[in-house]
Motif scaffolding. Structure first.
Motif, PDB file in Angstrom:
ATOM      1  N   GLU A  22      26.394   9.638 -20.870  1.00  0.00           N
ATOM      2  CA  GLU A  22      27.639   8.880 -21.081  1.00  0.00           C
ATOM      3  C   GLU A  22      28.812   9.855 -20.983  1.00  0.00           C
ATOM      4  O   GLU A  22      28.778  10.936 -21.557  1.00  0.00           O
ATOM      5  N   THR A  23      29.823   9.499 -20.240  1.00  0.00           N
ATOM      6  CA  THR A  23      30.996  10.363 -20.137  1.00  0.00           C
ATOM      7  C   THR A  23      32.176   9.639 -20.790  1.00  0.00           C
ATOM      8  O   THR A  23      32.101   8.435 -21.034  1.00  0.00           O
ATOM      9  N   PRO A  24      33.255  10.373 -21.064  1.00  0.00           N
ATOM     10  CA  PRO A  24      34.393   9.730 -21.716  1.00  0.00           C
ATOM     11  C   PRO A  24      34.997   8.610 -20.876  1.00  0.00           C
ATOM     12  O   PRO A  24      35.700   7.761 -21.397  1.00  0.00           O
ATOM     13  N   THR A  25      34.723   8.595 -19.570  1.00  0.00           N
ATOM     14  CA  THR A  25      35.407   7.617 -18.735  1.00  0.00           C
ATOM     15  C   THR A  25      34.509   6.585 -18.072  1.00  0.00           C
ATOM     16  O   THR A  25      34.990   5.520 -17.705  1.00  0.00           O
ATOM     17  N   ASN A  26      33.192   6.849 -17.913  1.00  0.00           N
ATOM     18  CA  ASN A  26      32.424   5.878 -17.124  1.00  0.00           C
ATOM     19  C   ASN A  26      32.364   4.513 -17.779  1.00  0.00           C
ATOM     20  O   ASN A  26      32.175   4.395 -18.983  1.00  0.00           O
ATOM     21  N   GLY A  27      32.597   3.489 -17.001  1.00  0.00           N
ATOM     22  CA  GLY A  27      32.612   2.142 -17.523  1.00  0.00           C
ATOM     23  C   GLY A  27      33.783   1.864 -18.432  1.00  0.00           C
ATOM     24  O   GLY A  27      33.789   0.908 -19.193  1.00  0.00           O
ATOM     25  N   PHE A  28      34.786   2.699 -18.359  1.00  0.00           N
ATOM     26  CA  PHE A  28      35.908   2.573 -19.281  1.00  0.00           C
ATOM     27  C   PHE A  28      37.195   2.414 -18.480  1.00  0.00           C
ATOM     28  O   PHE A  28      37.449   3.210 -17.584  1.00  0.00           O
ATOM     29  N   PRO A  29      37.988   1.401 -18.781  1.00  0.00           N
ATOM     30  CA  PRO A  29      39.210   1.228 -18.006  1.00  0.00           C
ATOM     31  C   PRO A  29      40.179   2.368 -18.247  1.00  0.00           C
ATOM     32  O   PRO A  29      40.558   2.641 -19.377  1.00  0.00           O
ATOM     33  N   GLY A  30      40.526   3.072 -17.197  1.00  0.00           N
ATOM     34  CA  GLY A  30      41.416   4.223 -17.339  1.00  0.00           C
ATOM     35  C   GLY A  30      42.859   3.801 -17.511  1.00  0.00           C
ATOM     36  O   GLY A  30      43.634   4.426 -18.223  1.00  0.00           O
ATOM     37  N   HIS A  32      45.689   0.449 -18.042  1.00  0.00           N
ATOM     38  CA  HIS A  32      45.745  -0.841 -18.705  1.00  0.00           C
ATOM     39  C   HIS A  32      46.546  -1.826 -17.870  1.00  0.00           C
ATOM     40  O   HIS A  32      47.446  -1.456 -17.152  1.00  0.00           O
ATOM     41  N   ASP A  33      46.188  -3.077 -18.033  1.00  0.00           N
ATOM     42  CA  ASP A  33      46.978  -4.110 -17.367  1.00  0.00           C
ATOM     43  C   ASP A  33      48.376  -4.086 -17.951  1.00  0.00           C
ATOM     44  O   ASP A  33      48.541  -3.863 -19.126  1.00  0.00           O
ATOM     45  N   PRO A 166      54.599  -0.937 -22.291  1.00  0.00           N
ATOM     46  CA  PRO A 166      53.861  -0.251 -21.221  1.00  0.00           C
ATOM     47  C   PRO A 166      54.752   0.143 -20.038  1.00  0.00           C
ATOM     48  O   PRO A 166      54.664   1.267 -19.527  1.00  0.00           O
ATOM     49  N   ARG A 170      55.973   4.170 -18.674  1.00  0.00           N
ATOM     50  CA  ARG A 170      55.814   4.661 -17.301  1.00  0.00           C
ATOM     51  C   ARG A 170      57.096   5.271 -16.735  1.00  0.00           C
ATOM     52  O   ARG A 170      57.065   5.999 -15.768  1.00  0.00           O
TER      53      ARG A 170
END
Lengths: 212, 494
Positions: A22-30, A32-33, A166, A170
């Motif tokens: 498991e990595t900090p990012t896999n399967g994880f939305p980097g 946001h909408d 949000p 940006r």
């Protein structure tokens, strides 16, 4: 073993159940909408309404009326001494019965404390929350400038108003010192009664300027 | 302060005992009821404004849980980013080490006083007391913390530490104590909150202007940029974070977020959940040091102090997602009636009941997992969806387990459960018990309710009224009416 190794080892021991692949990012939305304030909403109007909710005084003027609006705000509080940050457009500072100090070379905290008002621009603003954002850029100055004088007059360009948090983030550079300001200083620590003006400026005037 | 932590106040009675005293304090209960009621209404109004509120909560929970699962990597990235931006990072395994680090840093500046931004982490480690031992005076500058400090009191709420105090009490404290610490309160001070806030402003202003060292906590820190965030309302935070030459920030290791953009989620959730505002008046974000603006020396102290022990608990780990908004306190029926002091911990309320036993070990806060009705209101209110009831039940099991291990004799719970099991497993014994209970209960009940009872039932009945059981049990009723019914049906059919 130093504190760093002790803490890091304890963290790793505690996470023995986390699968090795498991990595900090896999399967994880980097990212946001983004939210948008309903289409067609007038972002400037919403910003003004929400900032006024925080008991800021807000006006909307064409660029040519900015100095007059600043002058009006200064007369309202009877400000006698004014500080302006480096890089503030000269045509934003009106003539009047006040003295004008520039923060070059930097004023002492005692000198700043003795001034009544400060005029700045803003890096961005947030409509949904009625917030202005300062990032220390030209026309905004260092953080102490907008903290010690009792009145802060902030000139915000309408095209720098983001609809929500949000979008505003940006527009900002994280490496600059950022200050988000929503209304004047306030406390609710006494029986949750809101009182404006504890340690920061007691008066916040926002002048929204638009190109004609 | 010598112990490993200050999370649990030494000498505090267990929750049931402390709660009994608090329940009798009608003034405190009135202050609390008014305050929590106000804030609940405000929170509901502003959270209803965002049509994606539930999605935001979900996302926040996901970011927090995911971050915790890879905490070591995020902390290393944070250290690297802060260092690259001109700050210095320190690591503290426990309270004593954190206090040593901060004391050393303050001493190195040659100063003997510091101004402080309200911070749970420094409360938790007892920093003020540790600094005092080293001859350094720490001044709290948040209005509520000032009230607590001047009153020689303890905080009773995470967000509004003086929530238990009314305006007239605050006036008395200011008049009596301000002169001891600096500029005295004005002679004609009234109990108008406006007047009280002005007195605090004048009292603290001169201190801000001469402060050389500040100590703060942190609400968030972004690992990718090294940006540290403090949210506040009064501007005392900005004063501390901006005017002094040296800034020391003490931050729990769980406060790290992977990236700067993650802040967009939490800056929407935190003010709405905590004070019921769309945004708090001031949010300060800084990355290392900035030439000619703000402190020129920045130290970040990363604090463990029981957090890694909590992290090792697969069920309890979620408590580390807490962003200290205090929404759970404000909706909790138990907190509303007992106030924060009864929890005997820096972290009161529902989140305190799960966090405290995990930070210090269940054996040191054994009554706290039971300081809840498990009604679930806290879970509904939590912006990061911490399932507080689930953790409470988990901790209750651990507490019972720990007690069983420590004792040769069975506990009273175990005896009661054994007796209950004997009765419940036999229909004959159950109906006999029910007949007996109905008879006995009607003898002691008043207006259909059973109040405090003597003997073995005292501990249960002292804190609750129980409705008197009905004259007849369901089983007895069923037998009676079914038999009667059959007779009638048979009679009609013929």
């Amino acid at each position: 073993m130093n504190g760093r190794d002790v803490v890091l080892q304890a963290v790793r021991r505690a996470l023995a159940d986390v699968p090795g692949d498991e990595t900090p990012t896999n399967g994880f939305p980097g990212t946001h909408d983004r939210r948008a304030v309903g289409t067609g909403a007038d972002v400037v109007e919403l910003f003004m309404e929400r900032a006024a909710d925080y008991r800021a005084t807000v006006v909307r003027v064409p660029v040519t009326g900015a100095a007059a609006a600043v002058g009006y705000a200064l007369r309202r509080t009877g400000a006698g001494a004014l500080v302006v940050p480096p890089g503030l457009p000269e045509d934003l500072v009106p003539e009047g019965p006040w003295s004008v100090l520039t923060d070059v070379p930097p004023l002492t905290v005692g000198q700043l404390d003795a001034t009544d008002a400060v005029v700045t621009t803003a890096a961005a603003a947030i409509a949904l929350t009625g917030t202005i954002v300062l990032d220390g850029g030209p026309g905004q100055g260092r953080r102490a400038l907008t903290l010690l004088p009792d009145q802060h007059i902030c000139v915000v360009r309408a095209d720098r108003i983001a609809p929500d948090v949000p979008e505003a983030l940006r527009l900002l550079a994280p490496y600059r010192p950022l200050t988000l300001v929503s209304g004047p200083s306030a406390t609710s620590d006494i029986e949750l009664d809101r009182v404006e003006g504890v340690h920061g400026p007691r008066t916040l005037d926002i002048v929204v300027v638009e190109d004609e | 302060m010598s112990g490993a932590d200050n999370v649990v106040w030494l000498g505090s009675p267990a929750f049931p005992e402390a709660a009994r005293g608090a329940l009798n304090d009608t003034r405190m209960r009135a202050n609390l009821r008014r305050a929590t009621g106000t804030i609940r209404d405000r929170r509901l109004a502003v959270t209803a404004e965002l049509d994606d509120w539930e999605e935001l909560r979900h996302r926040a929970a996901e970011i927090k849980r995911r971050t915790l699962r890879h905490l070591d990597g995020h902390l290393l990235r944070l250290e690297e980013a802060v260092t690259a931006a001109g700050g210095t990072v320190h690591w503290a395994a426990d309270a004593a080490e954190a206090n040593r680090i901060v004391t050393r840093l303050v001493k190195a500046t040659g100063e003997s006083e510091v101004v402080k931004v309200k911070s749970m982490a420094t409360q938790e480690i007892g920093l003020n007391e540790a600094l005092a031992e080293a001859g350094i005076r720490a001044y709290e500058t948040d209005l509520a913390e000032l009230i607590v400090q001047l009153g020689g009191d303890r905080p009773s709420h995470i967000l509004v530490p003086a929530i238990h105090r009314g305006r007239s009490e605050i006036r008395e404290i200011f008049r009596r104590e301000m002169g001891e610490w600096g500029r005295p309160a004005p002679e004609d001070l009234t109990d108008d909150p406006r007047d009280l806030a002005e007195a605090a402003r004048l009292h603290l202003r001169e201190r801000f202007l001469r402060a050389k060292v500040a100590v703060s906590g942190a609400n968030f820190a972004a690992a990718d940029t090294g940006t540290v965030v403090v949210v506040e309302s009064e501007g005392n935070g900005r004063m501390c974070l901006t005017l002094p030459q040296t800034l020391i920030t003490v931050m729990g290791i769980e406060k790290v977020l992977p990236s700067f953009v993650d802040l967009e989620v939490f800056l929407q959730l935190l003010p709405r959940s905590s004070t019921g505002e769309r945004m708090n008046p001031y949010t300060s974000m800084w990355t290392g040091v900035t030439k000619d603006d703000g402190p020129q020396e920045f130290h970040l102290v990363l604090l463990d102090n029981g957090r890694t022990a909590t992290l090792a608990e697969e069920v309890g780990r979620q408590a580390l997602s807490c962003i200290r908004c205090s929404a759970c306190l404000n909706v909790c029926p138990v907190y509303e009636r007992t106030g924060g002091h009864a929890y005997g911990s820096v972290y009161p309320g529902p989140i305190g009941a799960v966090l405290t036993p995990q930070l210090v070990g269940v054996e040191n806060a054994a009554s706290l997992p039971f300081a809840s009705t498990l009604c679930g209101a806290c879970y509904d209110a939590c912006p990061v969806k911490i399932n507080i009831p689930e953790v409470l039940v988990h901790l209750r099991a651990k507490t019972v387990e720990a007690k069983r291990r420590d004792r040769l004799l069975p506990t009273s719970e175990a005896l009661a459960m054994k007796a209950a099991s004997a009765v419940l497993s036999s229909p004959r014994r159950l109906s006999a018990a029910q007949r007996l209970a109905a008879l006995g209960a009607r003898l002691v009940a008043r207006d259909g309710r059973i109040g405090p009872l003597p003997g073995p039932l005292a501990r249960w009945t002292a804190t609750r009224d129980t409705p008197a059981p009905p004259r007849e049990s369901l089983r007895a009723w069923w037998r009676r009416t079914r038999d009667e019914g059959r007779t009638t049906v048979e009679g009609d059919g013929r």
